[in-house]
Write a protein that holds these residues in place. Structure first.
Motif, PDB file in Angstrom:
ATOM      1  N   SER A 297      79.826 -39.834 -59.013  1.00 60.65           N
ATOM      2  CA  SER A 297      78.772 -40.692 -59.566  1.00 60.65           C
ATOM      3  C   SER A 297      77.567 -40.623 -58.624  1.00 60.65           C
ATOM      4  O   SER A 297      77.649 -40.107 -57.508  1.00 60.65           O
ATOM      5  CB  SER A 297      79.273 -42.131 -59.684  1.00 60.65           C
ATOM      6  N   GLU A 298      76.440 -41.160 -59.076  1.00 57.07           N
ATOM      7  CA  GLU A 298      75.224 -41.121 -58.266  1.00 57.07           C
ATOM      8  C   GLU A 298      75.415 -41.879 -56.949  1.00 57.07           C
ATOM      9  O   GLU A 298      74.994 -41.417 -55.889  1.00 57.07           O
ATOM     10  CB  GLU A 298      74.052 -41.708 -59.050  1.00 57.07           C
ATOM     11  N   GLU A 299      76.092 -43.046 -57.014  1.00 60.69           N
ATOM     12  CA  GLU A 299      76.354 -43.825 -55.795  1.00 60.69           C
ATOM     13  C   GLU A 299      77.221 -43.040 -54.815  1.00 60.69           C
ATOM     14  O   GLU A 299      76.979 -43.051 -53.612  1.00 60.69           O
ATOM     15  CB  GLU A 299      77.065 -45.146 -56.142  1.00 60.69           C
ATOM     16  N   GLN A 300      78.231 -42.359 -55.346  1.00 57.12           N
ATOM     17  CA  GLN A 300      79.121 -41.576 -54.493  1.00 57.12           C
ATOM     18  C   GLN A 300      78.382 -40.397 -53.857  1.00 57.12           C
ATOM     19  O   GLN A 300      78.580 -40.085 -52.687  1.00 57.12           O
ATOM     20  CB  GLN A 300      80.324 -41.087 -55.297  1.00 57.12           C
ATOM     21  N   GLN A 301      77.510 -39.734 -54.634  1.00 58.22           N
ATOM     22  CA  GLN A 301      76.739 -38.622 -54.077  1.00 58.22           C
ATOM     23  C   GLN A 301      75.828 -39.096 -52.955  1.00 58.22           C
ATOM     24  O   GLN A 301      75.699 -38.434 -51.924  1.00 58.22           O
ATOM     25  CB  GLN A 301      75.915 -37.951 -55.176  1.00 58.22           C
TER      26      GLN A 301
ATOM     27  N   VAL B 111      88.143 -42.558 -58.765  1.00 55.30           N
ATOM     28  CA  VAL B 111      87.029 -42.209 -59.652  1.00 55.30           C
ATOM     29  C   VAL B 111      86.030 -43.353 -59.765  1.00 55.30           C
ATOM     30  O   VAL B 111      84.820 -43.125 -59.758  1.00 55.30           O
ATOM     31  CB  VAL B 111      87.567 -41.810 -61.048  1.00 55.30           C
ATOM     32  N   ASP B 112      86.509 -44.601 -59.840  1.00 58.41           N
ATOM     33  CA  ASP B 112      85.602 -45.730 -60.032  1.00 58.41           C
ATOM     34  C   ASP B 112      85.163 -46.395 -58.725  1.00 58.41           C
ATOM     35  O   ASP B 112      84.697 -47.523 -58.728  1.00 58.41           O
ATOM     36  CB  ASP B 112      86.218 -46.755 -60.981  1.00 58.41           C
ATOM     37  N   TYR B 113      85.291 -45.693 -57.609  1.00 53.45           N
ATOM     38  CA  TYR B 113      84.774 -46.190 -56.323  1.00 53.45           C
ATOM     39  C   TYR B 113      83.262 -46.283 -56.402  1.00 53.45           C
ATOM     40  O   TYR B 113      82.646 -45.406 -56.995  1.00 53.45           O
ATOM     41  CB  TYR B 113      85.202 -45.240 -55.207  1.00 53.45           C
ATOM     42  N   PRO B 114      82.601 -47.231 -55.906  1.00 49.82           N
ATOM     43  CA  PRO B 114      82.939 -48.339 -55.018  1.00 49.82           C
ATOM     44  C   PRO B 114      83.292 -49.643 -55.734  1.00 49.82           C
ATOM     45  O   PRO B 114      83.386 -50.675 -55.093  1.00 49.82           O
ATOM     46  CB  PRO B 114      81.682 -48.497 -54.188  1.00 49.82           C
ATOM     47  N   GLU B 115      83.508 -49.585 -57.046  1.00 51.35           N
ATOM     48  CA  GLU B 115      83.882 -50.794 -57.788  1.00 51.35           C
ATOM     49  C   GLU B 115      85.329 -51.195 -57.513  1.00 51.35           C
ATOM     50  O   GLU B 115      85.736 -52.299 -57.841  1.00 51.35           O
ATOM     51  CB  GLU B 115      83.650 -50.597 -59.290  1.00 51.35           C
ATOM     52  N   CYS B 116      86.105 -50.296 -56.937  1.00 50.83           N
ATOM     53  CA  CYS B 116      87.455 -50.629 -56.489  1.00 50.83           C
ATOM     54  C   CYS B 116      87.622 -50.049 -55.079  1.00 50.83           C
ATOM     55  O   CYS B 116      86.925 -49.108 -54.704  1.00 50.83           O
ATOM     56  CB  CYS B 116      88.505 -50.090 -57.453  1.00 50.83           C
ATOM     57  N   PRO B 117      88.507 -50.605 -54.274  1.00 51.62           N
ATOM     58  CA  PRO B 117      88.632 -50.144 -52.891  1.00 51.62           C
ATOM     59  C   PRO B 117      89.190 -48.721 -52.806  1.00 51.62           C
ATOM     60  O   PRO B 117      89.928 -48.286 -53.690  1.00 51.62           O
ATOM     61  CB  PRO B 117      89.598 -51.150 -52.255  1.00 51.62           C
ATOM     62  N   PRO B 118      88.840 -48.002 -51.753  1.00 53.30           N
ATOM     63  CA  PRO B 118      89.358 -46.640 -51.578  1.00 53.30           C
ATOM     64  C   PRO B 118      90.815 -46.669 -51.124  1.00 53.30           C
ATOM     65  O   PRO B 118      91.332 -47.703 -50.702  1.00 53.30           O
ATOM     66  CB  PRO B 118      88.458 -46.068 -50.481  1.00 53.30           C
ATOM     67  N   THR B 119      91.454 -45.526 -51.197  1.00 53.68           N
ATOM     68  CA  THR B 119      92.813 -45.375 -50.695  1.00 53.68           C
ATOM     69  C   THR B 119      92.718 -45.037 -49.214  1.00 53.68           C
ATOM     70  O   THR B 119      92.030 -44.076 -48.830  1.00 53.68           O
ATOM     71  CB  THR B 119      93.542 -44.246 -51.439  1.00 53.68           C
ATOM     72  N   LEU B 120      93.383 -45.811 -48.374  1.00 53.22           N
ATOM     73  CA  LEU B 120      93.364 -45.595 -46.932  1.00 53.22           C
ATOM     74  C   LEU B 120      94.703 -45.023 -46.500  1.00 53.22           C
ATOM     75  O   LEU B 120      95.756 -45.451 -46.990  1.00 53.22           O
ATOM     76  CB  LEU B 120      93.097 -46.912 -46.201  1.00 53.22           C
TER      77      LEU B 120
END
Length: 186
Positions: free
Chosen positions: A4-8, A53-62
């Motif tokens: 997504s644009e935010e992720q880029q 896929v829906d990061y940052p609306e959900c936390p990342p996997t650590l």
């Protein structure tokens, strides 16, 4: 899948922030690693952050499951991941990878607190004599790599057993005396 644009934007920011930093590594577009602590020390660990896929609306996997972290016990990993997950859940909706790496650096000692306590108890336990290695590469110290020319010079100076010949560093007494002269005792 495309980012997504935010992720880029976050990938570009991470690459510019950590440019030239050997502790940071981008595995793929969604997976980033950071080495917390000094490489080779027992308290260092490798933190991996993977974006869904829906990061940052959900936390990342650590994750702390990389081979580099094999020196850490599962209880220490679990405690560290719980603290890091609390930070990620508090930042849902925002780009947080840099913040997680920064939190891990700033709270490094707190995150590995259980690890150093376990290493100390292993060293002081009289019932089970164990050797605690501070090297993450299975206890083997990293040796300096020699070039071919350096190896050749070393082989030329040594015998077939790899030992230097007797007297290799002795001073040639006759040569030394001819330069300095000898003292007359009269």
């Amino acid at each position: 899948m495309a980012l997504s644009e935010e992720q880029q934007l976050e990938v570009e920011a991470l690459c510019s922030i950590y440019e030239g930093d050997p502790s940071y590594k981008q595995i793929d577009q969604r997976t980033h690693q950071y080495l917390v602590g000094t490489e080779g020390e027992s308290g260092s660990f490798l933190l991996e952050v993977s974006w869904p896929v829906d990061y940052p609306e959900c936390p990342p996997t650590l994750s702390l499951d990389s081979f580099y972290n094999k020196h850490m016990s599962s209880s220490v990993k679990t405690a560290a991941l719980n603290l890091l997950r609390q930070q990620s859940e508090a930042a849902v909706g925002m780009a947080m990878t840099y913040d997680l790496f920064d939190f891990a650096k700033e709270n490094h000692l707190q995150l590995i607190n259980g690890h150093s306590a376990e290493a100390t108890s292993q060293r002081t336990s009289p019932a089970i004599p164990t050797k605690v290695s501070h090297n993450v590469f299975g206890g083997m110290e990293k040796r300096e790599q020699l070039t071919k020319a350096q190896k050749r010079r070393l082989a030329d100076r040594t015998d077939h057993k790899g030992e230097l010949p007797r007297g290799w560093n002795w001073i040639d007494i006759v040569k030394q005396l001819s330069r300095t002269g000898c003292k007359d005792e009269s």
